[in-house]
Scaffold this motif. Structure first.
Motif, PDB file in Angstrom:
ATOM      1  N   SER A 145       0.827  -1.209   0.000  1.00 30.95           N
ATOM      2  CA  SER A 145       0.000   0.000   0.000  1.00 30.95           C
ATOM      3  C   SER A 145       0.862   1.261   0.000  1.00 30.95           C
ATOM      4  N   LEU A 146       1.944   1.229   0.779  1.00 31.58           N
ATOM      5  CA  LEU A 146       2.850   2.383   0.802  1.00 31.58           C
ATOM      6  C   LEU A 146       3.502   2.583  -0.558  1.00 31.58           C
ATOM      7  N   ASP A 147       3.943   1.491  -1.178  1.00 31.24           N
ATOM      8  CA  ASP A 147       4.571   1.590  -2.495  1.00 31.24           C
ATOM      9  C   ASP A 147       3.581   2.121  -3.533  1.00 31.24           C
ATOM     10  N   ALA A 148       2.335   1.647  -3.451  1.00 37.38           N
ATOM     11  CA  ALA A 148       1.315   2.121  -4.386  1.00 37.38           C
ATOM     12  C   ALA A 148       1.031   3.607  -4.172  1.00 37.38           C
ATOM     13  N   GLY A 149       1.014   4.018  -2.879  1.00 39.96           N
ATOM     14  CA  GLY A 149       0.780   5.433  -2.584  1.00 39.96           C
ATOM     15  C   GLY A 149       1.883   6.324  -3.119  1.00 39.96           C
ATOM     16  N   VAL A 150       3.124   5.870  -2.982  1.00 41.43           N
ATOM     17  CA  VAL A 150       4.257   6.630  -3.514  1.00 41.43           C
ATOM     18  C   VAL A 150       4.152   6.696  -5.036  1.00 41.43           C
ATOM     19  N   GLY A 151       3.755   5.590  -5.658  1.00 41.37           N
ATOM     20  CA  GLY A 151       3.600   5.570  -7.113  1.00 41.37           C
ATOM     21  C   GLY A 151       2.548   6.561  -7.580  1.00 41.37           C
ATOM     22  N   ASN A 152       1.450   6.646  -6.832  1.00 42.56           N
ATOM     23  CA  ASN A 152       0.402   7.602  -7.192  1.00 42.56           C
ATOM     24  C   ASN A 152       0.903   9.037  -7.136  1.00 42.56           C
ATOM     25  N   LEU A 153       1.843   9.285  -6.225  1.00 44.57           N
ATOM     26  CA  LEU A 153       2.357  10.643  -6.066  1.00 44.57           C
ATOM     27  C   LEU A 153       3.375  11.023  -7.144  1.00 44.57           C
ATOM     28  N   VAL A 154       4.251  10.101  -7.507  1.00 44.38           N
ATOM     29  CA  VAL A 154       5.397  10.477  -8.336  1.00 44.38           C
ATOM     30  C   VAL A 154       5.414   9.842  -9.728  1.00 44.38           C
ATOM     31  N   ASP A 155       4.675   8.769  -9.940  1.00 45.70           N
ATOM     32  CA  ASP A 155       4.741   8.098 -11.241  1.00 45.70           C
ATOM     33  C   ASP A 155       4.027   8.906 -12.321  1.00 45.70           C
ATOM     34  N   ALA A 156       4.604   8.889 -13.506  1.00 46.86           N
ATOM     35  CA  ALA A 156       4.016   9.602 -14.637  1.00 46.86           C
ATOM     36  C   ALA A 156       2.999   8.730 -15.348  1.00 46.86           C
ATOM     37  N   ASP A 157       1.968   9.383 -15.899  1.00 44.96           N
ATOM     38  CA  ASP A 157       1.003   8.693 -16.753  1.00 44.96           C
ATOM     39  C   ASP A 157       1.602   8.655 -18.154  1.00 44.96           C
ATOM     40  N   LEU A 158       2.225   7.532 -18.511  1.00 44.05           N
ATOM     41  CA  LEU A 158       2.980   7.466 -19.761  1.00 44.05           C
ATOM     42  C   LEU A 158       2.102   7.605 -20.993  1.00 44.05           C
ATOM     43  N   ALA A 159       0.854   7.170 -20.916  1.00 46.00           N
ATOM     44  CA  ALA A 159      -0.049   7.348 -22.051  1.00 46.00           C
ATOM     45  C   ALA A 159      -0.304   8.841 -22.280  1.00 46.00           C
ATOM     46  N   LYS A 160      -0.535   9.553 -21.189  1.00 49.97           N
ATOM     47  CA  LYS A 160      -0.762  10.998 -21.281  1.00 49.97           C
ATOM     48  C   LYS A 160       0.489  11.721 -21.751  1.00 49.97           C
ATOM     49  N   GLU A 161       1.654  11.320 -21.217  1.00 46.10           N
ATOM     50  CA  GLU A 161       2.906  11.970 -21.599  1.00 46.10           C
ATOM     51  C   GLU A 161       3.256  11.683 -23.056  1.00 46.10           C
ATOM     52  N   SER A 162       2.902  10.504 -23.534  1.00 40.41           N
ATOM     53  CA  SER A 162       3.162  10.170 -24.936  1.00 40.41           C
ATOM     54  C   SER A 162       2.347  11.062 -25.862  1.00 40.41           C
ATOM     55  N   ALA A 163       1.076  11.259 -25.515  1.00 42.56           N
ATOM     56  CA  ALA A 163       0.224  12.128 -26.315  1.00 42.56           C
ATOM     57  C   ALA A 163       0.740  13.572 -26.287  1.00 42.56           C
ATOM     58  N   LYS A 164       1.194  13.996 -25.095  1.00 42.21           N
ATOM     59  CA  LYS A 164       1.718  15.361 -24.970  1.00 42.21           C
ATOM     60  C   LYS A 164       3.016  15.513 -25.758  1.00 42.21           C
ATOM     61  N   LEU A 165       3.812  14.450 -25.813  1.00 43.35           N
ATOM     62  CA  LEU A 165       5.053  14.491 -26.586  1.00 43.35           C
ATOM     63  C   LEU A 165       4.773  14.733 -28.056  1.00 43.35           C
ATOM     64  N   GLN A 166       3.780  14.048 -28.590  1.00 41.65           N
ATOM     65  CA  GLN A 166       3.425  14.226 -29.998  1.00 41.65           C
ATOM     66  C   GLN A 166       2.984  15.666 -30.258  1.00 41.65           C
ATOM     67  N   SER A 167       2.186  16.196 -29.327  1.00 42.61           N
ATOM     68  CA  SER A 167       1.692  17.560 -29.484  1.00 42.61           C
ATOM     69  C   SER A 167       2.834  18.570 -29.444  1.00 42.61           C
ATOM     70  N   LEU A 168       3.752  18.405 -28.512  1.00 43.84           N
ATOM     71  CA  LEU A 168       4.858  19.356 -28.370  1.00 43.84           C
ATOM     72  C   LEU A 168       5.836  19.260 -29.533  1.00 43.84           C
ATOM     73  N   GLN A 169       6.042  18.071 -30.054  1.00 48.57           N
ATOM     74  CA  GLN A 169       6.926  17.924 -31.215  1.00 48.57           C
ATOM     75  C   GLN A 169       6.354  18.669 -32.417  1.00 48.57           C
ATOM     76  N   THR A 170       5.033  18.575 -32.587  1.00 46.95           N
ATOM     77  CA  THR A 170       4.381  19.321 -33.674  1.00 46.95           C
ATOM     78  C   THR A 170       4.500  20.818 -33.432  1.00 46.95           C
TER      79      THR A 170
END
Length: 272
Positions: free
Chosen positions: A223-248
């Protein structure tokens, strides 16, 4: 400011500012994709970073708790194995005493049963003395209680020792010289058998308690590990979409800067 100047190109300055902003955002997204974290350092978000580090430290400290509890399990398991041996030996001792209580036996047969009884009794001592894990035993009578880690704050999980020695079972020096003595010994061994089973039952309860607490600690750590992940882990699907937008956006910014830079060249036509 003059609209047509070779010293200051306002359009190019604005285009450059926007391009720099896009490049900065692009670097952030690329870093999140590379690390898998949206908060990788205190610079990204000081408060969230501090919370995540504290919680990660709490989670990591539970590894020591799990190690201690598992060591406790092993210590009890060894004692239980020794106890099973003791119970088997007591059962055989009772059998020998019962057989020796037969008054129709010859002296040779009686003495053979007595020798077997004594040998079985001595094996109990060997079994108990060898019931150690990592040099520690809760069955040999040399300790009354063992305390294992229960949480990350250092609180203890107590396990009460259950001595299985001959003294504790009331069998120190137990033997018989006559058939009548052997008959009396039947009850003595039966009581020792009851005592040992009660002690093993108590150890079994302690072992079950350790199992349950170890399971809880594992879930808490998850539970602690999951909580830390919720705080600091990136949403890679969202970041991938944002990467495409910023590259354009970056490509358009380069083109906009190129157009702004070329606009001043039109001034040369005024001097032809």
């Amino acid at each position: 400011m003059a609209l047509n100047s070779i010293n200051t190109n306002s359009g190019a300055l604005i285009a450059l500012q926007n391009l720099n902003q896009t490049n900065s955002e692009l670097n952030v997204v690329q870093q999140r994709i590379n690390t898998g974290k949206k908060v990788g350092s205190a610079k990204d978000n000081g408060a969230i970073w501090a919370i995540s580090k504290n919680q990660s430290a709490s989670s990591n400290s539970l590894n020591s708790v799990k190690d201690s509890l598992q060591r406790g399990q092993s210590t009890i398991d060894v004692a239980l194995a020794s106890g099973d041996t003791v119970i088997d030996l007591l059962g055989k001792m009772k059998e020998k005493a019962l057989a020796a209580s037969d008054t129709s036996l010859s002296t040779a047969s009686f003495n053979a049963l007595k020798a077997d009884f004594t040998s079985l009794r001595d094996q109990i001592t060997k079994a108990v003395d060898n019931s150690k894990f990592n040099g520690v035993s809760i069955a040999d009578g040399k300790t009354t209680k063992l305390t294992f880690l229960a949480n990350g704050e250092g609180d203890g999980f107590d396990v009460t020792a259950q001595t299985l020695s001959l003294d504790a079972l009331g069998l120190s020096g137990a033997t018989f010289a006559t058939a009548a003595d052997a008959k009396t010994m039947i009850d003595t061994v039966a009581k020792a058998l009851q005592t040992s089973t009660n002690k093993l039952a108590s150890l079994g309860t302690s072992s079950a308690g350790l199992d349950a607490h170890l399971t809880f600690v594992g879930k808490l750590q998850d539970s602690l590990d999951a909580g830390v992940g919720n705080l600091v882990d990136a949403d890679l699907a969202k970041e991938s979409a944002k990467l495409q937008s910023l590259q354009t956006k970056q490509q358009l910014g380069v083109q906009a800067l190129s157009i702004a830079n070329s606009s001043t060249s039109s001034i040369l036509s005024l001097f032809r």
